[in-house]
Design a protein around this motif. Structure first.
Motif, PDB file in Angstrom:
ATOM      1  N   TYR A 187       5.342   2.344   2.412  1.00  0.00           N
ATOM      2  CA  TYR A 187       4.254   2.762   1.538  1.00  0.00           C
ATOM      3  C   TYR A 187       3.068   3.223   2.363  1.00  0.00           C
ATOM      4  N   SER A 188       2.329   4.183   1.831  1.00  0.00           N
ATOM      5  CA  SER A 188       1.060   4.593   2.416  1.00  0.00           C
ATOM      6  C   SER A 188       0.221   5.214   1.302  1.00  0.00           C
ATOM      7  N   ILE A 198       4.945   3.907  -7.114  1.00  0.00           N
ATOM      8  CA  ILE A 198       4.528   2.642  -7.717  1.00  0.00           C
ATOM      9  C   ILE A 198       3.251   2.841  -8.523  1.00  0.00           C
ATOM     10  N   ASP A 199       3.071   1.990  -9.547  1.00  0.00           N
ATOM     11  CA  ASP A 199       1.929   2.131 -10.449  1.00  0.00           C
ATOM     12  C   ASP A 199       0.666   1.452  -9.939  1.00  0.00           C
ATOM     13  N   SER A 200       0.806   0.412  -9.133  1.00  0.00           N
ATOM     14  CA  SER A 200      -0.357  -0.330  -8.657  1.00  0.00           C
ATOM     15  C   SER A 200      -0.072  -0.900  -7.272  1.00  0.00           C
ATOM     16  N   VAL A 201      -1.135  -1.247  -6.571  1.00  0.00           N
ATOM     17  CA  VAL A 201      -1.011  -1.645  -5.177  1.00  0.00           C
ATOM     18  C   VAL A 201      -2.103  -2.648  -4.842  1.00  0.00           C
ATOM     19  N   ARG A 202      -1.914  -3.354  -3.742  1.00  0.00           N
ATOM     20  CA  ARG A 202      -2.949  -4.204  -3.157  1.00  0.00           C
ATOM     21  C   ARG A 202      -3.312  -3.608  -1.793  1.00  0.00           C
ATOM     22  N   TRP A 218       5.492  -4.873  11.329  1.00  0.00           N
ATOM     23  CA  TRP A 218       4.874  -6.113  11.782  1.00  0.00           C
ATOM     24  C   TRP A 218       3.354  -6.111  11.665  1.00  0.00           C
ATOM     25  N   THR A 219       2.790  -5.186  10.926  1.00  0.00           N
ATOM     26  CA  THR A 219       1.353  -5.212  10.670  1.00  0.00           C
ATOM     27  C   THR A 219       1.038  -6.258   9.603  1.00  0.00           C
ATOM     28  N   LEU A 220      -0.246  -6.563   9.419  1.00  0.00           N
ATOM     29  CA  LEU A 220      -0.635  -7.509   8.376  1.00  0.00           C
ATOM     30  C   LEU A 220      -0.174  -7.047   7.006  1.00  0.00           C
ATOM     31  N   ALA A 221      -0.350  -5.760   6.708  1.00  0.00           N
ATOM     32  CA  ALA A 221       0.053  -5.251   5.397  1.00  0.00           C
ATOM     33  C   ALA A 221       1.544  -5.453   5.161  1.00  0.00           C
ATOM     34  N   SER A 222       2.347  -5.160   6.159  1.00  0.00           N
ATOM     35  CA  SER A 222       3.804  -5.306   6.010  1.00  0.00           C
ATOM     36  C   SER A 222       4.210  -6.764   5.880  1.00  0.00           C
ATOM     37  N   ARG A 223       3.608  -7.635   6.686  1.00  0.00           N
ATOM     38  CA  ARG A 223       3.975  -9.049   6.613  1.00  0.00           C
ATOM     39  C   ARG A 223       3.510  -9.664   5.297  1.00  0.00           C
ATOM     40  N   MET A 224       2.345  -9.253   4.796  1.00  0.00           N
ATOM     41  CA  MET A 224       1.892  -9.750   3.494  1.00  0.00           C
ATOM     42  C   MET A 224       2.808  -9.255   2.387  1.00  0.00           C
ATOM     43  N   SER A 225       3.235  -8.005   2.481  1.00  0.00           N
ATOM     44  CA  SER A 225       4.176  -7.480   1.486  1.00  0.00           C
ATOM     45  C   SER A 225       5.496  -8.237   1.521  1.00  0.00           C
ATOM     46  N   THR A 226       5.940  -8.602   2.718  1.00  0.00           N
ATOM     47  CA  THR A 226       7.200  -9.324   2.870  1.00  0.00           C
ATOM     48  C   THR A 226       7.135 -10.709   2.237  1.00  0.00           C
ATOM     49  N   HIS A 227       6.018 -11.397   2.436  1.00  0.00           N
ATOM     50  CA  HIS A 227       5.903 -12.785   1.978  1.00  0.00           C
ATOM     51  C   HIS A 227       5.312 -12.926   0.575  1.00  0.00           C
ATOM     52  N   ASP A 228       4.704 -11.886   0.067  1.00  0.00           N
ATOM     53  CA  ASP A 228       4.109 -11.912  -1.278  1.00  0.00           C
ATOM     54  C   ASP A 228       5.087 -11.242  -2.232  1.00  0.00           C
ATOM     55  N   ARG A 229       5.708 -12.033  -3.069  1.00  0.00           N
ATOM     56  CA  ARG A 229       6.751 -11.485  -3.932  1.00  0.00           C
ATOM     57  C   ARG A 229       6.223 -10.986  -5.270  1.00  0.00           C
ATOM     58  N   ARG A 230       4.925 -10.903  -5.424  1.00  0.00           N
ATOM     59  CA  ARG A 230       4.388 -10.226  -6.592  1.00  0.00           C
ATOM     60  C   ARG A 230       4.787  -8.750  -6.553  1.00  0.00           C
ATOM     61  N   GLU A 231       4.712  -8.103  -7.667  1.00  0.00           N
ATOM     62  CA  GLU A 231       5.260  -6.751  -7.786  1.00  0.00           C
ATOM     63  C   GLU A 231       4.580  -5.755  -6.853  1.00  0.00           C
ATOM     64  N   GLN A 232       3.262  -5.855  -6.703  1.00  0.00           N
ATOM     65  CA  GLN A 232       2.525  -4.853  -5.954  1.00  0.00           C
ATOM     66  C   GLN A 232       2.606  -5.127  -4.445  1.00  0.00           C
ATOM     67  N   PRO A 233       3.004  -4.123  -3.649  1.00  0.00           N
ATOM     68  CA  PRO A 233       2.991  -4.300  -2.193  1.00  0.00           C
ATOM     69  C   PRO A 233       1.570  -4.172  -1.646  1.00  0.00           C
ATOM     70  N   ARG A 287      -9.684   7.519  -2.138  1.00  0.00           N
ATOM     71  CA  ARG A 287      -9.298   6.725  -3.303  1.00  0.00           C
ATOM     72  C   ARG A 287      -8.522   7.553  -4.325  1.00  0.00           C
ATOM     73  N   HIS A 288      -8.730   8.884  -4.320  1.00  0.00           N
ATOM     74  CA  HIS A 288      -8.036   9.739  -5.284  1.00  0.00           C
ATOM     75  C   HIS A 288      -6.525   9.757  -5.051  1.00  0.00           C
ATOM     76  N   LEU A 289      -6.087   9.352  -3.853  1.00  0.00           N
ATOM     77  CA  LEU A 289      -4.660   9.334  -3.555  1.00  0.00           C
ATOM     78  C   LEU A 289      -3.965   8.084  -4.076  1.00  0.00           C
ATOM     79  N   LEU A 290      -4.749   7.068  -4.379  1.00  0.00           N
ATOM     80  CA  LEU A 290      -4.180   5.751  -4.648  1.00  0.00           C
ATOM     81  C   LEU A 290      -3.778   5.581  -6.107  1.00  0.00           C
ATOM     82  N   PRO A 291      -2.733   4.796  -6.338  1.00  0.00           N
ATOM     83  CA  PRO A 291      -2.476   4.326  -7.702  1.00  0.00           C
ATOM     84  C   PRO A 291      -3.516   3.258  -8.041  1.00  0.00           C
ATOM     85  N   ARG A 292      -3.370   2.601  -9.156  1.00  0.00           N
ATOM     86  CA  ARG A 292      -4.317   1.540  -9.508  1.00  0.00           C
ATOM     87  C   ARG A 292      -4.324   0.460  -8.428  1.00  0.00           C
ATOM     88  N   VAL A 293      -5.509  -0.012  -8.079  1.00  0.00           N
ATOM     89  CA  VAL A 293      -5.648  -1.060  -7.067  1.00  0.00           C
ATOM     90  C   VAL A 293      -5.972  -2.367  -7.769  1.00  0.00           C
TER      91      VAL A 293
END
Length: 332
Positions: free
Chosen positions: A60-61, A68-72, A90-105, A127-133
């Motif tokens: 994701y970027s 996806i409809d929403s993101v963190r 192995w970045t923080l974003a990737s590791r948080m996505s791996t361990h956080d099983r909520r829908e939004q990566p 911000r115009h590129l992003l889905p709902r945050v």
């Protein structure tokens, strides 16, 4: 033998393109940003220059968010970007996505060497590129403090920035026909007098005030999305523990010989400075209704003595990214 090349061979990939000595992509609004569409085994960026984050087999970027409809978002500077990680996974974003099983990566919204002005502008511009945050973690704080000791002649209206001299040199070389503007820039150069460095208490107040000013901008944008916002004061090695592991101390010694970090910022590494800075930030963040976390004591309480966390005094190993990501998910 180099401790850095032996212990952290991935760091050469960052030095090639993602360091002050690398090939900087000058940006008309942000001053500088990462190379776009960059590809390597260590770092990959989208068409705007954002680093990809991973969850399972999907990446994701802000430009490529897989429908996806929403993101963190986890936002900040080079620690969020992931200097030290052996790959995007192995970045923080990737590791948080791996361990956080909520829908939004979690999406990587880090900008290497950014101050708080650039961190906020990055969101405003893209911000115009992003889905709902749905949630934002702003993992930041050191760069404003490190830059606060620059002489007043370099403190611009919204704070000074890294690569200040290189930017002026690049601008001069890019357009030598723009004489009126160049003359203005030259007039702003400091006179040949001994620069006055602010005292440490002045640096703390300045850095905190600038950080809070821009945090209020994050608060307004988060409110527009209805997103939860938490400011996390990033950890430094000296704020977490007085002495690092064998690997860390070897790396710190070599980096001090190359870049003189201890000579330039050694007083900041005192854990009492962390406490004082955190207090200034926390009081003002909570007054505006923003969550606040001081990450250093949280890591200090749970880190094993032999647990290798840092590749330098600011950035993490792969295991360090994973450990910090797990702790972040516990406290935000």
């Amino acid at each position: 033998m180099s401790a850095r090349s032996d212990l952290t061979p991935q760091m050469s990939a960052y030095a090639d393109r993602f360091a002050d000595s690398g090939l900087v992509r000058w940006h008309p609004n942000l001053i500088y940003f990462h190379p776009a569409k960059y590809r390597s085994t260590v770092v990959n960026t989208d068409s705007a220059g954002f680093r990809y984050s991973h969850r399972d087999s999907t990446r994701y970027s802000p430009v490529d968010h897989a429908g996806i409809d929403s993101v963190r978002l986890i936002a900040g500077s080079s620690t969020v970007f992931g200097i030290g990680a052996s790959s995007d996974a192995w970045t923080l974003a990737s590791r948080m996505s791996t361990h956080d099983r909520r829908e939004q990566p979690w999406m990587n919204f880090g900008g290497r060497s950014f101050n708080s002005t650039q961190e906020l502008l990055l969101l405003v511009l893209y911000r115009h590129l992003l889905p709902r945050v749905d949630e934002i973690v702003l993992f930041s704080g050191f760069n404003n403090l490190g830059l606060a000791r620059m002489p007043e002649s370099r403190q611009e209206e919204h704070g000074t920035f890294f690569m200040y001299t290189r930017w002026h040199e690049a601008f001069d070389g890019a357009d030598r026909t723009n004489k009126p503007l160049l003359s203005i820039l030259r007039k702003r150069e400091p006179e040949r007098v001994e620069p006055v460095v602010p005292s440490l208490p002045e640096q703390l107040r300045y850095a905190a005030d600038l950080t809070i000013r821009h945090l209020d901008g994050w608060r307004a944008l988060a409110a527009d999305w209805g997103a939860k916002l938490t400011f996390v004061l990033q950890p430094l090695s000296g704020w977490v523990r007085p002495r690092g592991t064998v690997e860390e101390e070897a790396l710190f010694a070599e980096l001090d010989a190359i870049g003189r970090f201890s000579e330039q910022y050694g007083d900041i590494l005192d854990p009492d400075i962390c406490t004082e800075y955190a207090t200034l930030l926390e009081d003002q963040a909570k007054a505006m209704g923003v969550g606040f976390v001081n990450m250093s004591p949280i890591l200090s309480e749970s880190l094993r003595d032999d647990q290798w966390l840092f590749v330098d005094r600011i950035h993490f190993t792969d295991d360090g990214h994973d450990f910090v990501a797990r702790k972040l998910l516990e406290v935000v």
